[in-house]
Design a protein around this motif. Structure first.
Motif, mmCIF file in Angstrom:
data_model
loop_
_atom_site.group_PDB
_atom_site.id
_atom_site.type_symbol
_atom_site.label_atom_id
_atom_site.label_comp_id
_atom_site.label_asym_id
_atom_site.label_seq_id
_atom_site.Cartn_x
_atom_site.Cartn_y
_atom_site.Cartn_z
ATOM 1 N N LYS A 61 19.749 47.526 -23.828
ATOM 2 C CA LYS A 61 18.647 48.466 -23.588
ATOM 3 C C LYS A 61 19.120 49.906 -23.768
ATOM 4 C CE LYS A 61 15.166 49.651 -20.111
ATOM 5 N NZ LYS A 61 14.584 49.277 -18.816
ATOM 6 N N PHE A 62 20.302 50.223 -23.274
ATOM 7 C CA PHE A 62 20.868 51.568 -23.400
ATOM 8 C C PHE A 62 20.973 51.953 -24.871
ATOM 9 C CE2 PHE A 62 22.999 55.164 -21.649
ATOM 10 C CZ PHE A 62 24.047 55.486 -22.493
ATOM 11 N N TRP A 63 21.468 51.029 -25.706
ATOM 12 C CA TRP A 63 21.609 51.321 -27.133
ATOM 13 C C TRP A 63 20.237 51.449 -27.804
ATOM 14 C CZ3 TRP A 63 24.883 53.409 -30.266
ATOM 15 C CH2 TRP A 63 24.702 53.291 -31.642
ATOM 16 N N LYS A 64 19.343 50.527 -27.488
ATOM 17 C CA LYS A 64 18.019 50.561 -28.120
ATOM 18 C C LYS A 64 17.222 51.811 -27.736
ATOM 19 C CE LYS A 64 17.153 45.671 -28.902
ATOM 20 N NZ LYS A 64 16.331 44.499 -28.530
ATOM 21 N N ALA A 76 26.273 57.706 -16.295
ATOM 22 C CA ALA A 76 26.302 56.797 -15.143
ATOM 23 C C ALA A 76 24.927 56.684 -14.490
ATOM 24 C CB ALA A 76 27.339 57.271 -14.130
ATOM 25 N N VAL A 77 24.282 57.796 -14.267
ATOM 26 C CA VAL A 77 22.959 57.792 -13.631
ATOM 27 C C VAL A 77 21.976 56.996 -14.479
ATOM 28 C CG1 VAL A 77 20.979 59.265 -13.040
ATOM 29 C CG2 VAL A 77 23.279 59.931 -12.343
ATOM 30 N N GLN A 78 21.990 57.216 -15.777
ATOM 31 C CA GLN A 78 21.051 56.523 -16.660
ATOM 32 C C GLN A 78 21.375 55.034 -16.772
ATOM 33 O OE1 GLN A 78 19.586 59.048 -20.093
ATOM 34 N NE2 GLN A 78 21.375 60.269 -19.471
ATOM 35 N N LEU A 79 22.662 54.699 -16.879
ATOM 36 C CA LEU A 79 23.061 53.293 -16.986
ATOM 37 C C LEU A 79 22.725 52.506 -15.721
ATOM 38 C CD1 LEU A 79 26.502 53.086 -18.826
ATOM 39 C CD2 LEU A 79 24.427 51.835 -19.378
ATOM 40 N N PHE A 80 23.074 53.065 -14.564
ATOM 41 C CA PHE A 80 22.810 52.354 -13.315
ATOM 42 C C PHE A 80 21.311 52.241 -13.042
ATOM 43 C CE2 PHE A 80 27.298 53.071 -12.755
ATOM 44 C CZ PHE A 80 27.716 51.915 -12.095
ATOM 45 N N GLY A 81 20.558 53.247 -13.437
ATOM 46 C CA GLY A 81 19.103 53.158 -13.316
ATOM 47 C C GLY A 81 18.542 52.040 -14.184
ATOM 48 N N MET A 82 19.049 51.959 -15.412
ATOM 49 C CA MET A 82 18.617 50.880 -16.313
ATOM 50 C C MET A 82 19.029 49.522 -15.759
ATOM 51 S SD MET A 82 19.319 52.184 -20.172
ATOM 52 C CE MET A 82 18.513 53.626 -20.834
ATOM 53 N N ALA A 83 20.250 49.429 -15.254
ATOM 54 C CA ALA A 83 20.753 48.159 -14.713
ATOM 55 C C ALA A 83 19.870 47.685 -13.557
ATOM 56 C CB ALA A 83 22.195 48.308 -14.268
ATOM 57 N N ARG A 84 19.517 48.603 -12.692
ATOM 58 C CA ARG A 84 18.657 48.256 -11.561
ATOM 59 C C ARG A 84 17.306 47.745 -12.058
ATOM 60 N NH1 ARG A 84 14.703 50.537 -8.745
ATOM 61 N NH2 ARG A 84 14.521 50.084 -6.537
#
Length: 185
Positions: A61-64, A76-84
């Motif tokens: 999702k991060f790459w797309k 980090a903020v964006q990745l962890f938000g996406m992970a959640r």
């Protein structure tokens, strides 16, 4: 304060590079955050299966969605938000699937989604343990438990006594029991 500013500048440069389709920087970000995302999800779900799935789906999702990443927020903020969000979506999807599949798809000892997921993890561990058994023990155990053959039928297949079959199955069950007990602790 200087370190924080430097860190933010570096993070912003990484985001710009990823937005510009730089796969090398993406790989570096993946290496840096993969374990952290996995641990974050594992801590919340206690499921190896979900932690693996969510971690992979998060980076996909991060790459797309790299075009819409914010340069004002750290990676980090964006990745962890996406992970959640991915974790919540996956859990909802699984809950819906279980709801529509009905009780027949869920084993009798599972009464919730988390229990069902833990059961999948447990079954996978058991299957790995069975594959690691000595060859004859594994064959006898699988014929007995998976194929439903009697001790006498298995004994005739391998030209061994039914007592030997019983010993193989007993050792296999003991091995599984000991391994599962150590995992549960």
């Amino acid at each position: 304060m200087y370190k924080q500013t430097l860190y933010l500048c570096l993070a912003m440069e990484q985001i710009k590079a990823i937005k510009a389709d730089n796969q090398e920087i993406f790989s570096l970000v993946y290496e840096e955050y993969h374990r952290q995302i996995y641990g974050f999800i594992m801590q919340r779900t206690k499921s190896d299966y979900i932690a693996e799935e969510v971690t992979q789906l998060t980076f996909i999702k991060f790459w797309k969605q790299r075009d819409i990443l914010s340069e004002q927020l750290t990676i980090a903020v964006q990745l962890f938000g996406m992970a959640r969000q991915v974790m919540i979506d996956l859990l909802r999807k699984e809950a819906t699937r279980f709801k529509y599949e009905g009780a027949s798809a869920v084993t009798p000892f599972t009464d919730s989604l988390v229990d069902a997921i833990e059961s999948k993890d447990l079954l996978r561990l058991m299957e790995q343990d069975i594959q690691n058994m000595p060859k004859m023990r594994r064959l006898v155990f699988e014929l007995s438990r998976k194929q439903g053959l009697s001790h006498k039928e298995i004994a005739n297949l391998f030209s061994i006594s039914p007592k030997t079959v019983e010993q193989h199955i007993g050792k296999a069950l003991l091995q599984l029991k000991q391994h599962l007990y150590s995992v549960m602790l």
